[in-house]
Design an enzyme around this catalytic site. Structure first.
Site, PDB file in Angstrom:
ATOM      1  N   HIS A   1       0.823  -1.198   0.000  1.00  0.00           N
ATOM      2  CA  HIS A   1       0.000   0.000   0.000  1.00  0.00           C
ATOM      3  C   HIS A   1       0.863   1.256   0.000  1.00  0.00           C
ATOM      4  O   HIS A   1       2.046   1.204   0.285  1.00  0.00           O
ATOM      5  CB  HIS A   1      -0.959   0.025   1.201  1.00  0.00           C
ATOM      6  CG  HIS A   1      -0.290   0.229   2.525  1.00  0.00           C
ATOM      7  ND1 HIS A   1       0.235  -0.802   3.273  1.00  0.00           N
ATOM      8  CD2 HIS A   1      -0.068   1.357   3.250  1.00  0.00           C
ATOM      9  CE1 HIS A   1       0.752  -0.325   4.389  1.00  0.00           C
ATOM     10  NE2 HIS A   1       0.575   0.986   4.404  1.00  0.00           N
TER      11      HIS A   1
ATOM     12  N   GLU B   1      -3.813   3.912   1.528  1.00  0.00           N
ATOM     13  CA  GLU B   1      -4.189   4.139   2.929  1.00  0.00           C
ATOM     14  C   GLU B   1      -4.360   5.635   3.160  1.00  0.00           C
ATOM     15  O   GLU B   1      -3.436   6.413   2.939  1.00  0.00           O
ATOM     16  CB  GLU B   1      -3.106   3.595   3.852  1.00  0.00           C
ATOM     17  CG  GLU B   1      -3.329   3.899   5.314  1.00  0.00           C
ATOM     18  CD  GLU B   1      -2.118   3.538   6.177  1.00  0.00           C
ATOM     19  OE1 GLU B   1      -2.077   4.014   7.316  1.00  0.00           O
ATOM     20  OE2 GLU B   1      -1.226   2.808   5.706  1.00  0.00           O
TER      21      GLU B   1
ATOM     22  N   HIS C   1       3.989  11.644  -6.370  1.00  0.00           N
ATOM     23  CA  HIS C   1       2.641  11.423  -6.890  1.00  0.00           C
ATOM     24  C   HIS C   1       2.377   9.930  -7.047  1.00  0.00           C
ATOM     25  O   HIS C   1       3.298   9.127  -7.072  1.00  0.00           O
ATOM     26  CB  HIS C   1       2.420  12.146  -8.226  1.00  0.00           C
ATOM     27  CG  HIS C   1       3.192  11.561  -9.370  1.00  0.00           C
ATOM     28  ND1 HIS C   1       4.474  11.958  -9.676  1.00  0.00           N
ATOM     29  CD2 HIS C   1       2.871  10.605 -10.277  1.00  0.00           C
ATOM     30  CE1 HIS C   1       4.901  11.275 -10.717  1.00  0.00           C
ATOM     31  NE2 HIS C   1       3.944  10.436 -11.101  1.00  0.00           N
TER      32      HIS C   1
ATOM     33  N   GLU D   1      -1.424  11.070 -11.091  1.00  0.00           N
ATOM     34  CA  GLU D   1      -1.199  11.023 -12.534  1.00  0.00           C
ATOM     35  C   GLU D   1      -2.186  10.052 -13.181  1.00  0.00           C
ATOM     36  O   GLU D   1      -2.417   8.955 -12.673  1.00  0.00           O
ATOM     37  CB  GLU D   1       0.226  10.547 -12.818  1.00  0.00           C
ATOM     38  CG  GLU D   1       0.573  10.469 -14.283  1.00  0.00           C
ATOM     39  CD  GLU D   1       2.005  10.011 -14.511  1.00  0.00           C
ATOM     40  OE1 GLU D   1       2.365   9.850 -15.696  1.00  0.00           O
ATOM     41  OE2 GLU D   1       2.766   9.810 -13.543  1.00  0.00           O
TER      42      GLU D   1
END
Length: 120
Positions: free
Chosen positions: A7, A56, A75, A117
């Site tokens: 994650h 998360e 990003h 993105e």
């Protein structure tokens, strides 16, 4: 040893606003939640329904001021099967913050100004 992505985490000021944004903009759904016994934090894990990787969102009860994202060079990237439809949806939402037509990509920003993105 064999490492696999699990994650990514970002901190958010308004959990409900962020959950609504990620659902509308990217179709992410809550897959699990952890609430601190004392209420000091909430962790919400969002999934895309096809991969095991999650995002998360961390909400901290005592945090009142926006997070300092520095130069915002960080990003996350999302691949989409219908780039044109995604672009139109994000344009309608008013969340497109940067376009690179030469590369065929664009970025949206979430309620806390994190850049995401969008890749065809």
């Amino acid at each position: 040893m064999n490492f696999k992505f699990d994650h990514n985490n970002i901190n958010v000021l308004n959990l409900d606003k962020s959950l609504a944004f990620y659902k509308e903009a990217l179709g992410l759904e809550e897959v699990r939640r952890k609430v601190a016994d004392d209420g000091s934090f909430i962790l919400v894990y969002l999934g895309d329904g096809s991969s095991k990787h999650t995002l998360e969102l961390t909400w901290l009860r005592d945090r009142k001021e926006p997070y300092d994202l520095g130069d915002n060079e960080f990003h996350l990237a999302f691949r989409v099967d219908d780039f044109g439809a995604a672009y139109e949806q994000h344009k309608k939402m008013g969340c497109i913050c940067f376009e690179n037509k030469e590369m065929g990509i664009y970025f949206i920003n979430d309620p806390d100004e994190y850049w995401l993105e969008i890749v065809p």
